[in-house]
Design an enzyme around this catalytic site. Structure first.
Site, PDB file in Angstrom:
ATOM      1  N   GLU A 105       0.832  -1.220   0.000  1.00 59.16           N
ATOM      2  CA  GLU A 105       0.000   0.000   0.000  1.00 59.16           C
ATOM      3  C   GLU A 105       0.860   1.261   0.000  1.00 59.16           C
ATOM      4  O   GLU A 105       0.481   2.265  -0.596  1.00 59.16           O
ATOM      5  CB  GLU A 105      -0.951  -0.032   1.202  1.00 59.16           C
ATOM      6  CG  GLU A 105      -2.039  -1.095   1.016  1.00 59.16           C
ATOM      7  CD  GLU A 105      -2.908  -1.288   2.256  1.00 59.16           C
ATOM      8  OE1 GLU A 105      -2.329  -1.606   3.313  1.00 59.16           O
ATOM      9  OE2 GLU A 105      -4.130  -1.125   2.167  1.00 59.16           O
ATOM     10  N   GLU A 125      -3.180  -9.821   3.354  1.00 60.19           N
ATOM     11  CA  GLU A 125      -4.060  -9.598   4.521  1.00 60.19           C
ATOM     12  C   GLU A 125      -5.094 -10.707   4.701  1.00 60.19           C
ATOM     13  O   GLU A 125      -5.419 -11.077   5.833  1.00 60.19           O
ATOM     14  CB  GLU A 125      -4.759  -8.240   4.406  1.00 60.19           C
ATOM     15  CG  GLU A 125      -3.879  -7.036   4.742  1.00 60.19           C
ATOM     16  CD  GLU A 125      -3.086  -6.517   3.553  1.00 60.19           C
ATOM     17  OE1 GLU A 125      -2.949  -7.238   2.544  1.00 60.19           O
ATOM     18  OE2 GLU A 125      -2.587  -5.375   3.634  1.00 60.19           O
TER      19      GLU A 125
HETATM   20  C1  3H9 Z   1      -1.362  -5.204   6.959  1.00 61.90           C
HETATM   21  O1  3H9 Z   1      -0.419  -4.785   6.373  1.00 61.90           O
HETATM   22  C2  3H9 Z   1      -2.633  -4.410   7.152  1.00 61.90           C
HETATM   23  C3  3H9 Z   1      -2.701  -3.173   6.298  1.00 61.90           C
HETATM   24  O2  3H9 Z   1      -3.295  -3.436   5.057  1.00 61.90           O
HETATM   25  C4  3H9 Z   1      -3.621  -2.181   6.938  1.00 61.90           C
HETATM   26  C5  3H9 Z   1      -3.084  -1.299   7.979  1.00 61.90           C
HETATM   27  C6  3H9 Z   1      -4.051  -0.211   8.400  1.00 61.90           C
HETATM   28  N1  3H9 Z   1       4.435  -7.382  11.857  1.00 61.90           N
HETATM   29  O3  3H9 Z   1       8.316 -14.663   8.851  1.00 61.90           O
HETATM   30  P1  3H9 Z   1       9.659 -14.492   9.428  1.00 61.90           P
HETATM   31  C7  3H9 Z   1       8.155 -10.865  12.447  1.00 61.90           C
HETATM   32  S1  3H9 Z   1      -1.358  -6.747   7.647  1.00 61.90           S
HETATM   33  C8  3H9 Z   1       5.101  -7.734  12.946  1.00 61.90           C
HETATM   34  O4  3H9 Z   1      10.196 -15.565  10.286  1.00 61.90           O
HETATM   35  P2  3H9 Z   1      10.836 -14.678   6.834  1.00 61.90           P
HETATM   36  C9  3H9 Z   1       7.893 -12.345  12.677  1.00 61.90           C
HETATM   37  O5  3H9 Z   1       6.927 -12.550  13.665  1.00 61.90           O
HETATM   38  C10 3H9 Z   1       0.273  -7.350   7.389  1.00 61.90           C
HETATM   39  N2  3H9 Z   1       6.055  -8.687  12.965  1.00 61.90           N
HETATM   40  O6  3H9 Z   1      10.735 -14.127   8.312  1.00 61.90           O
HETATM   41  C11 3H9 Z   1       9.264 -12.828  13.070  1.00 61.90           C
HETATM   42  O7  3H9 Z   1       9.459 -12.509  14.432  1.00 61.90           O
HETATM   43  P3  3H9 Z   1      10.323 -13.464  15.359  1.00 61.90           P
HETATM   44  C12 3H9 Z   1       0.466  -7.846   6.015  1.00 61.90           C
HETATM   45  C13 3H9 Z   1       6.324  -9.301  11.812  1.00 61.90           C
HETATM   46  O8  3H9 Z   1      12.078 -14.113   6.269  1.00 61.90           O
HETATM   47  C14 3H9 Z   1      10.197 -11.959  12.234  1.00 61.90           C
HETATM   48  O9  3H9 Z   1       9.436 -10.805  11.859  1.00 61.90           O
HETATM   49  N3  3H9 Z   1       1.770  -8.432   5.874  1.00 61.90           N
HETATM   50  C15 3H9 Z   1       5.651  -8.996  10.633  1.00 61.90           C
HETATM   51  O10 3H9 Z   1      10.635 -16.139   6.798  1.00 61.90           O
HETATM   52  C16 3H9 Z   1      10.714 -12.642  10.982  1.00 61.90           C
HETATM   53  O11 3H9 Z   1       9.607 -13.130  10.246  1.00 61.90           O
HETATM   54  C17 3H9 Z   1       1.995  -9.745   6.097  1.00 61.90           C
HETATM   55  O12 3H9 Z   1       1.096 -10.487   6.394  1.00 61.90           O
HETATM   56  C18 3H9 Z   1       4.664  -7.980  10.671  1.00 61.90           C
HETATM   57  N4  3H9 Z   1       3.985  -7.613   9.573  1.00 61.90           N
HETATM   58  O13 3H9 Z   1       9.606 -14.045   6.062  1.00 61.90           O
HETATM   59  C19 3H9 Z   1       3.402 -10.220   5.927  1.00 61.90           C
HETATM   60  N5  3H9 Z   1       6.115  -9.781   9.637  1.00 61.90           N
HETATM   61  O14 3H9 Z   1      11.705 -13.469  14.764  1.00 61.90           O
HETATM   62  C20 3H9 Z   1       3.826 -10.992   7.128  1.00 61.90           C
HETATM   63  C21 3H9 Z   1       7.063 -10.552  10.197  1.00 61.90           C
HETATM   64  O15 3H9 Z   1      10.230 -12.821  16.708  1.00 61.90           O
HETATM   65  N6  3H9 Z   1       5.214 -11.417   7.079  1.00 61.90           N
HETATM   66  N7  3H9 Z   1       7.197 -10.275  11.501  1.00 61.90           N
HETATM   67  O16 3H9 Z   1       9.652 -14.817  15.274  1.00 61.90           O
HETATM   68  C22 3H9 Z   1       5.661 -12.397   6.286  1.00 61.90           C
HETATM   69  O17 3H9 Z   1       4.959 -12.938   5.466  1.00 61.90           O
HETATM   70  C23 3H9 Z   1       7.100 -12.835   6.463  1.00 61.90           C
HETATM   71  O18 3H9 Z   1       7.518 -12.385   7.719  1.00 61.90           O
HETATM   72  C24 3H9 Z   1       8.086 -12.311   5.393  1.00 61.90           C
HETATM   73  C25 3H9 Z   1       9.527 -12.682   5.824  1.00 61.90           C
HETATM   74  C26 3H9 Z   1       7.774 -12.961   4.048  1.00 61.90           C
HETATM   75  C27 3H9 Z   1       8.032 -10.818   5.263  1.00 61.90           C
END
Ligand code: 3H9
Length: 679
Positions: A105, A125
Site C-alpha cells: 500500500e 491480509e
Molecule cells: C497489513 O499490512 C494491514 C494493512 O493493510 C492495513 C493497515 C491499516 N508485523 O516470517 P519471518 C516478524 S497486515 C510484525 O520468520 P521470513 C515475525 O513474527 C500485514 N512482525 O521471516 C518474526 O518474528 P520473530 C500484512 C512481523 O524471512 C520476524 O518478523 N503483511 C511482521 O521467513 C521474521 O519473520 C503480512 O502479512 C509484521 N507484519 O519471512 C506479511 N512480519 O523473529 C507478514 C514478520 O520474533 N510477514 N514479523 O519470530 C511475512 O509474510 C514474512 O515475515 C516475510 C519474511 C515474508 C516478510
C-alpha cells in the site's frame, strides 16, 4: 531516541530510508517517520523528487501485526499514505525483498514503483483474516484493473516483480545491485511531469463493464474460500472500487476491515501467524546453536512415503541417495517420483528443465554402503519396531560419524530406535505427512538423548524444504496422531450407537475440515492392513473389505461413488454397521450433530491438554500448528487449542462430562481457574 527512518539528499532527490529490522514492519515510529520525510521534501525547495526505500532484507512487509488490537497511535497508515500521494513532487518506491500488505500500500501511494527482479509484491491480509486497510483495495484496481487486482487481494498470494510489471503495478525493473541509484535516476527523469496518482486511475472500470469477472473468480476459487470471511470481503471491496467514488470506496474498505479485525477469524489467523513462527523455536536450545551442514540426504524406502520425502530435498537442490531392497521396487519408486514431477510440470508449476535438474540429483541404490557419506538419512520403511531397529543398526555401522539418523515413524518409540545405535544423540524422528512432497507439516520428534545441534539443524532444514515444523516429545502417535486416535475412537463409537456415518463426516466438513474420517478411509483404501480373510470379521472395516468395499478405488467403500467420485451413503453399509452393532450389543439411537461434534472434538482438546501437561508439546500453539498443517483443521478457528480457548475451557469440560468422557486434571484445573491454553 533512535528513529527507524532517516533521510539522505542525493542532489535534488530526497531518499527516505526505513531501517526497522527484521522486516521493516510499519509500526508507529515508521509511519511517523514517513510522514515527516514527506514534509521535509515538500518544505525544501531544493528537493524535486523523493525515493522511498528500505535497509535490510526487505521493503516494508506490512503493518506491524503486534500493534493490532491495541489502542491506535497516529499517524495511521492511511493518513501517512494520503500525505505521500498528495505530494506534487514525484515519489518513487524502490522495492526489494517483499512489499507486502501495508508495504504494497505504501508502494501504491507512491507515484511510481521500481523493483529489483527478485522482489515480490502482494496483499496477504486475507491470510490474516483481513483485507488491506490503507486503501489498497481502492488504489490497486484503479491502477491495474479489477480483474488483475482480484487474485492479489482475495487470495493473498504475492506475485513476482516481472508479473507486477506486466499488470502495471511496477513501472520499471531495475538492477538487483543498483536499486537506490536506479531509483534516483528514475525519479529524476520524472521531475517536472504531472504526478500520476493511483487513487485517480480509471483501470477499475473493467469490473463495471464486465461484472462477470467477480462471479467467475468466486466460482474458480470457491473451494479454497469455503468457510473464510475475508476473501468475500476482499471481492466486495474490489467491486466497490469500480462502483463508488474513491473516498466512498475507502470508507467501504475501512468498514469491512474494521468488521474483520474485530471478528474471531482474524484473531485466530493472527494467532496462527505467530504460532507458526513460535513453533520453530525450541525453548531450551539456544538460537545460535551451530548447525550441521546437510549437503547430501539418504532415504531408505522408495515407496509412496520415501519417494515423497526424497522429492522435498531434490526440489530444494539437495542431492538424495534413495535405497530399496529390490531393483524392481527401486525402479517403481523412482518412476513414480519422475511422474509426479512431470505432472507438476504439465500443470505449469515447474519447467521441464527443473524436472531434469531435480531428478538429476537423485541416486538410486540397493547398497547401504552408498549412504556412507550422507549427512542425514531418513528411514521410511514398514512400521515395525524390529525392522526399524535392524535398519538403524545397519545405518549406524555404515553412515559416517556425525551424520543424523532419522525415522519417519508415525507412532513408534524413537528412544527405543535410538538405542539400536551407538549414536543416540544423532537420532530423532522426522515425521512427514502423506503426500510427503505436498503436506506442509513436519513433526520433529525429540528423543531423550537427541542433541541440540541435531534438533536445530532439523528445524532449519524444515524451513529450507518449505515445511512447517513443530517439536514433539516421545509418546505414542506424537502430537498429531495421538489426538487423532481420540477422534477416531469416538467416530467408531458413534456409528455403533446409531449415528449415521455420513453425519459424522458432514459434521467435520461443516466445521471446516476438508473431509471426515469415513471419507478419508475411502480415499486411503479401507483394505490397507487388511488380513485378506473375508471369513474373519472383527471390525466394521473388515466387514466392508469382506464384501469388496475397499474404498474409492473399487467405486465403493463406506460410500458408493459415481464416475466423478461423488459420494452417496450406501444402504448396504448402513445394514452392515447396524448388524455389527447388534452383534456387539450396542443399542441404536438418533444422535444429533451437536453431540457428534462435541464427542469428536472435545476429547481431542482433552488429549491436547494431557500432551501439554506431560510436556510432549512445548506450547499449546504448537499443537495448533500440527493440526492446521497436518490434518486440515480449519485455520480460521486457530487450531484445536485456540478454538477451545474461544469457546471456553469450561464449555469443553462440561461437554465431556455430559457425554461421560474422561476429563484430565490439567484441563479441569485450567477451566476452573478461568484460564486459556494460549495465555
Ligand atoms: C497489513 O499490512 C494491514 C494493512 O493493510 C492495513 C493497515 C491499516 N508485523 O516470517 P519471518 C516478524 S497486515 C510484525 O520468520 P521470513 C515475525 O513474527 C500485514 N512482525 O521471516 C518474526 O518474528 P520473530 C500484512 C512481523 O524471512 C520476524 O518478523 N503483511 C511482521 O521467513 C521474521 O519473520 C503480512 O502479512 C509484521 N507484519 O519471512 C506479511 N512480519 O523473529 C507478514 C514478520 O520474533 N510477514 N514479523 O519470530 C511475512 O509474510 C514474512 O515475515 C516475510 C519474511 C515474508 C516478510
Amino acid at each position: 531516541m533512535t528513529t527507524p527512518i532517516r533521510t539522505e539528499r542525493h542532489d535534488n532527490v530526497l531518499v527516505i530510508i526505513s531501517d526497522n529490522p527484521p522486516v521493516n514492519a510499519l509500526g508507529q515510529a515508521v509511519r511517523a517517520g514517513l510522514a515527516a520525510g514527506i514534509e521535509e521534501a515538500l518544505s525544501d525547495d531544493g528537493i524535486e523528487a523523493v525515493v522511498i526505500r528500505c535497509d535490510g532484507r526487505t521493503f516494508f512487509a506490512g503493518a506491524d501485526i503486534t500493534e493490532f488490537g491495541k489502542a491506535p497511535k497516529g499517524p495511521s497508515l492511511p493518513e501517512a499514505l494520503d500525505k505521500l500521494e498528495a505530494s506534487d513532487k514525484p515519489v518513487v518506491a524502490a522495492i526489494h525483498g517483499t512489499a507486502l500488505g501495508g508495504g504494497c500500500e505504501v508502494a501504491l501511494a507512491c507515484h511510481y514503483r521500481v523493483a529489483v527482479p527478485s522482489a515480490k509484491i502482494g496483499l496477504p491480509e486475507v491470510k490474516l483474516g483481513l483485507i488491506p486497510g490503507a486503501a489498497g483495495t481502492q488504489r490497486l484496481p484503479r491502477l491495474v484493473g479489477a480483474e488483475a487486482a482480484l487474485p492479489l487481494v482475495a487470495t493473498g498470494d504475492p506475485i513476482s516483480a516481472k508479473k507486477a510489471q506486466a499488470i502495471g503495478l511496477v513501472d520499471k525493473i531495475v538492477g538487483e545491485d543498483s536499486l537506490e541509484a536506479d531509483a534516483i535516476a528514475f525519479a529524476k527523469s520524472k521531475i517536472g511531469q504531472p504526478v500520476p496518482r493511483a487513487s485517480e486511475g480509471t483501470a477499475n472500470q473493467d469490473g463495471v463493464k464486465n461484472p462477470a469477472i467477480f462471479d467467475d473468480f468466486r466460482q474458480k476459487n470457491g473451494r479454497k474460500m469455503r468457510g473464510f470471511d475475508a476473501p468475500n470481503a476482499a471481492i466486495e471491496a474490489v467491486k466497490a472500487a469500480g462502483e463508488l467514488p474513491y473516498a466512498e470506496g475507502v470508507k467501504k474498505e475501512r468498514e469491512l476491515f474494521a468488521r474483520l479485525m474485530g471478528g474471531t477469524q482474524s484473531k485466530a489467523m493472527r494467532h496462527y501467524f505467530f504460532a507458526e513462527r513460535a513453533a520453530n523455536k525450541i525453548d531450551d536450545v539456544p538460537a545460535d546453536t551451530p548447525l550441521i551442514p546437510i549437503k547430501k540426504v539418504g532415504v531408505i524406502g522408495a515407496g509412496t512415503m520415501g519417494g515423497g520425502i526424497a522429492m522435498n530435498f531434490l526440489s530444494a537442490g539437495i542431492p538424495v541417495t534413495i535405497l530399496e531392497m529390490k531393483q524392481e521396487a527401486l525402479d517403481r519408486g523412482t518412476g513414480v517420483m519422475r511422474k509426479n514431477y512431470e505432472n507438476t510440470a504439465k500443470r505449469g508449476r515447474m519447467t521441464v528443465e527443473q524436472v531434469g535438474t531435480a531428478m538429476g540429483l537423485l541416486t538410486p541404490t540397493l547398497d547401504y554402503a552408498d549412504l556412507a557419506d550422507c549427512d542425514l538419512v531418513i528411514e521410511a520403511v514398514y512400521e515395525n519396531m524390529d525392522v526399524k531397529k535392524e535398519v538403524f543398526g545397519t545405518l549406524d555401522g555404515v553412515v559416517k560419524q556425525g551424520a543424523i539418523l532419522a525415522s519417519n515413524t508415525s507412532y513408534l518409540n524413537i528412544d527405543e530406535i535410538a538405542a539400536a545405535t551407538q549414536r543416540p544423540g544423532y537420532v530423532l524422528g522426522l515425521h512427514f505427512f502423506s503426500p510427503a512432497n505436498v503436506m506442509k507439516l513436519l513433526e520433529v520428534v525429540r528423543g531423550a538423548k537427541t542433541r541440540d545441534d541435531v534438533l536445530a539443524t532439523s528445524m532449519k532444514l524444515a524451513k529450507k524444504i518449505g515445511k512447517v515444523a513443530a517439536v514433539s516429545g516421545v509418546c505414542p502417535g506424537f502430537i498429531g496422531n495421538r489426538m487423532l486416535s481420540k477422534r477416531q475412537e469416538q467416530a467408531n463409537q458413534l456409528i455403533m450407537e446409531g449415528a449415521n456415518y455420513w453425519d459424522v463426516d458432514d459434521v467435520l466438513l461443516e466445521f471446516g475440515f476438508p473431509m471426515g474420517p469415513f471419507q478419508m478411509g475411502d480415499l486411503a483404501g479401507i483394505d490397507i492392513g487388511w488380513h485378506r480373510d473375508p471369513s474373519k470379521v472383527t471390525t466394521v472395516r473388515e466387514a466392508l473389505c469382506a464384501v469388496g468395499r475397499f474404498g474409492q478405488k473399487t467405486g465403493k467403500g463406506f460410500y458408493d461413488y459415481d464416475e466423478a467420485r461423488n459420494r452417496t451413503p450406501s444402504d448396504e453399509v448402513k445394514t452392515i454397521i447396524a448388524d455389527f452393532a447388534a452383534k456387539e450389543g450396542h443399542a441404536q439411537r438418533d444422535i444429533s450433530k451437536d453431540e457428534i461434534r462435541e464427542r469428536l472434538l472435545y476429547p481431542m482438546i482433552n488429549e491436547g491438554a494431557k500432551i501439554l501437561d506431560e510436556k510432549m508439546a512445548q506450547r499449546a500453539s504448537d499443537i495448533d500448528v500440527v493440526w492446521i498443517n497436518g490434518y486440515g483443521w480449519p485455520i480460521y478457528t486457530g487450531g484445536p487449542m485456540f478454538w477451545a480457548d474461544t469457546i471456553g475451557l469450561d464449555t469443553v469440560v462440561a461437554g465431556l462430562e455430559k457425554h461421560g468422557l474422561p476429563v484430565s486434571d490439567y484441563l479441569r484445573g485450567k477451566a476452573a481457574r478461568g484460564e486459556t491454553f494460549n495465555g
